[in-house]
Scaffold this active site. Structure first.
Site, PDB file in Angstrom:
ATOM      1  N   SER A 194       1.067  -0.816   0.016  1.00 53.35           N
ATOM      2  CA  SER A 194       0.193   0.121  -0.007  1.00 53.35           C
ATOM      3  C   SER A 194       0.580   0.997  -0.338  1.00 53.35           C
ATOM      4  O   SER A 194      -0.096   2.177  -0.042  1.00 53.35           O
ATOM      5  CB  SER A 194      -0.889   0.157   1.596  1.00 53.35           C
ATOM      6  OG  SER A 194      -0.016   0.381   2.283  1.00 53.35           O
ATOM      7  N   CYS A 227      -1.569   0.279  10.546  1.00 54.09           N
ATOM      8  CA  CYS A 227      -0.439  -0.977  10.494  1.00 54.09           C
ATOM      9  C   CYS A 227      -1.231  -0.652   9.060  1.00 54.09           C
ATOM     10  O   CYS A 227      -1.959  -0.953   8.013  1.00 54.09           O
ATOM     11  CB  CYS A 227      -1.749  -1.903  11.525  1.00 54.09           C
ATOM     12  SG  CYS A 227      -1.395  -3.476  11.454  1.00 54.09           S
ATOM     13  N   PRO A 228      -0.697  -2.271   8.819  1.00 54.15           N
ATOM     14  CA  PRO A 228       1.469  -2.052   9.385  1.00 54.15           C
ATOM     15  C   PRO A 228       2.870  -1.196   9.072  1.00 54.15           C
ATOM     16  O   PRO A 228       3.636  -1.122   9.554  1.00 54.15           O
ATOM     17  CB  PRO A 228       1.848  -3.099   8.698  1.00 54.15           C
ATOM     18  CG  PRO A 228       1.590  -3.554   6.875  1.00 54.15           C
ATOM     19  CD  PRO A 228      -0.456  -2.655   7.528  1.00 54.15           C
ATOM     20  N   GLY A 229       1.847  -0.043   8.871  1.00 57.63           N
ATOM     21  CA  GLY A 229       3.101   0.780   7.950  1.00 57.63           C
ATOM     22  C   GLY A 229       3.370   1.565   6.584  1.00 57.63           C
ATOM     23  O   GLY A 229       4.095   2.239   6.609  1.00 57.63           O
ATOM     24  N   GLY A 230       2.478   1.056   5.703  1.00 61.65           N
ATOM     25  CA  GLY A 230       2.888   0.983   4.132  1.00 61.65           C
ATOM     26  C   GLY A 230       2.711   2.620   4.219  1.00 61.65           C
ATOM     27  O   GLY A 230       3.967   3.190   3.476  1.00 61.65           O
ATOM     28  N   ASP A 246      -3.629   2.287  14.997  1.00 61.02           N
ATOM     29  CA  ASP A 246      -4.195   1.901  15.016  1.00 61.02           C
ATOM     30  C   ASP A 246      -4.225   0.511  15.866  1.00 61.02           C
ATOM     31  O   ASP A 246      -3.289   0.940  16.940  1.00 61.02           O
ATOM     32  CB  ASP A 246      -2.997   1.221  13.925  1.00 61.02           C
ATOM     33  CG  ASP A 246      -3.998   0.192  12.765  1.00 61.02           C
ATOM     34  OD1 ASP A 246      -4.858  -0.543  13.581  1.00 61.02           O
ATOM     35  OD2 ASP A 246      -4.558   0.103  12.025  1.00 61.02           O
ATOM     36  N   ASP A 266      -8.542   4.229  17.919  1.00 58.48           N
ATOM     37  CA  ASP A 266      -9.883   4.251  17.085  1.00 58.48           C
ATOM     38  C   ASP A 266      -9.784   5.454  16.260  1.00 58.48           C
ATOM     39  O   ASP A 266     -10.071   6.276  16.754  1.00 58.48           O
ATOM     40  CB  ASP A 266     -11.183   4.303  17.529  1.00 58.48           C
ATOM     41  CG  ASP A 266     -12.497   4.032  16.368  1.00 58.48           C
ATOM     42  OD1 ASP A 266     -11.550   4.794  15.334  1.00 58.48           O
ATOM     43  OD2 ASP A 266     -13.833   3.395  16.763  1.00 58.48           O
ATOM     44  N   ASP A 284      -6.571   5.763   4.318  1.00 57.64           N
ATOM     45  CA  ASP A 284      -6.664   4.716   4.211  1.00 57.64           C
ATOM     46  C   ASP A 284      -7.760   3.451   4.832  1.00 57.64           C
ATOM     47  O   ASP A 284      -7.209   2.549   4.743  1.00 57.64           O
ATOM     48  CB  ASP A 284      -5.406   3.908   3.672  1.00 57.64           C
ATOM     49  CG  ASP A 284      -5.296   2.993   2.693  1.00 57.64           C
ATOM     50  OD1 ASP A 284      -6.592   3.680   1.808  1.00 57.64           O
ATOM     51  OD2 ASP A 284      -4.437   1.690   2.261  1.00 57.64           O
ATOM     52  N   LYS A 313     -12.849   4.740  -0.294  1.00 60.94           N
ATOM     53  CA  LYS A 313     -13.497   2.801  -1.222  1.00 60.94           C
ATOM     54  C   LYS A 313     -14.353   3.775  -0.946  1.00 60.94           C
ATOM     55  O   LYS A 313     -15.710   4.119  -1.108  1.00 60.94           O
ATOM     56  CB  LYS A 313     -13.580   2.316   0.512  1.00 60.94           C
ATOM     57  CG  LYS A 313     -11.620   2.282   1.467  1.00 60.94           C
ATOM     58  CD  LYS A 313     -11.411   2.334   0.480  1.00 60.94           C
ATOM     59  CE  LYS A 313      -9.783   1.814   1.605  1.00 60.94           C
ATOM     60  NZ  LYS A 313      -8.530   1.534   0.853  1.00 60.94           N
TER      61      LYS A 313
END
Length: 362
Positions: A194, A227-230, A246, A266, A284, A313
């Protein structure tokens, strides 16, 4: 020459057709869109001659969300002889040259649609580019200086190896990438793929000469749904300190930089630390686009940040209508508060069922 060819992601032809029809009408240009499902392109045919060229010059390409490229094209050339495809293409360009100064051209792109079937043509397109470029240069074209303000790029858009559209785009108002695709290399140390979405967004929305001014080591950012940090990776790479929000774990490599603070909260409830000025918000999160739009507006109206990049989205149906509603909601809320802003949205190459939005207070 009363047609535009516009490229898009496969499956988004109807959204692009609706968008170009609306945007053309705003310019007083009317026509109809020819759509083939999952073809990766749309042909928009204007009712009046010369109007396709008008749109290619004056309809800001950056305003189009679903279009990867915008080209003025001829009628479709079919049954090109295998032993000599170049002559019919040259003849078509000679006709174009009667009204368009092709001496201002400096680049040739031989392209195809971004579909699995059409990709088989890419090898042919690469090989065909060399002899076609030589033939075009013999006509006195493709020799203009690259910094010419009225410069043109010539496009030959193949549907099959004997069928193509011939046309051109204006260098000041098109995508600067072959097939309208900015191809990026995945960084080996990035936590997820991502990361390419945010990298493409930064490269698409922020001029290169301004990147260091708008993204640097003096700044603080918040990444919602990190998460995970892209996405955090792209910000840390540019020197920013990031509050990564996250409940999931962040990549250890990002913790090792000393440039992140993991906030296991959250994303909809998180508030930035008091007495800490946040410059950027990125997001994202997988959520209804209207909820994300409301959250982004909340951050700006509360003065929690001044710049943001986020994804919306898209639903399975009425995607274009949903995009319009969300962007209009954001624009209305900010305008009601007297705020001036820059708002851009794009269906990027690394996006799938989503669009990416850049929003900055001025």
């Amino acid at each position: 020459m009363n047609k535009l060819a516009l490229y898009c992601r496969m499956g988004f032809e109807r959204e692009l057709a609706a968008e170009i029809t609306d945007k053309a009408a705003e310019k007083g240009v009317f026509g109809f869109a020819r759509v083939t499902e999952n073809s990766g392109y749309v042909i928009f045919e204007c009712y009046q001659p010369g109007e396709a060229d008008l749109l290619a010059r004056e309809l800001p390409f950056q305003q189009l969300i679903f279009a990867r490229q915008m080209i003025v094209v001829s009628d479709l050339l079919t049954d090109l002889p295998q032993q000599d495809r170049i002559t019919p293409i040259l003849q078509q360009y000679q006709q174009i040259a009667e009204t368009i100064p092709l001496t201002n051209s400096n680049e040739l792109w031989v392209e195809t649609a971004d579909t699995n079937e059409a990709k088989e043509l890419l090898g042919f397109c690469r090989k065909f580019t060399v002899p076609l470029r030589q033939a075009l240069k013999k006509q006195g074209w493709l020799n203009a200086k690259s910094n010419l303000k009225s410069g043109l790029t010539l496009h030959v858009f193949f549907l099959q190896n004997n069928t193509c559209y011939v046309g051109y785009s204006y260098n000041h108002n098109h995508s600067a990438h072959l097939m309208g695709i900015q191809r990026l290399k995945f960084p080996a140390d990035a936590p997820s793929r991502s990361t390419l979405k945010l990298e493409e967004a930064i490269l698409s929305f922020i001029p290169r000469q301004k990147e260091a001014e708008l993204l640097n080591e003096t700044m603080y950012a918040v990444d919602l749904g990190a998460c995970p940090g892209g996405w955090t990776y792209q910000l840390v790479k540019r020197g920013l300190f990031v509050y990564a929000v996250d409940h999931g774990k962040m990549a250890a490599s990002l913790h090792d930089t000393g440039r992140i603070e993991h906030c296991a909260e959250d994303g909809f409830k998180f508030q930035p630390p008091k007495r800490r000025k946040i410059d950027w918000l990125v997001c994202d999160m997988v959520e209804q686009p209207s909820r994300i739009a409301e959250l982004m507006v909340k951050w700006l109206l509360n003065g929690w940040c001044h710049s943001m990049i986020f994804n919306l989205k898209l639903p399975m149906k009425k995607r274009y209508a949903e995009v319009q509603q969300c962007l209009q909601f954001i624009a209305d809320k900010l305008s009601q508060q007297g705020l001036k802003f820059q708002l851009q949205a794009k269906h990027l190459y690394h996006d799938r069922e989503e669009i990416t939005v850049y929003l900055r207070l001025l």
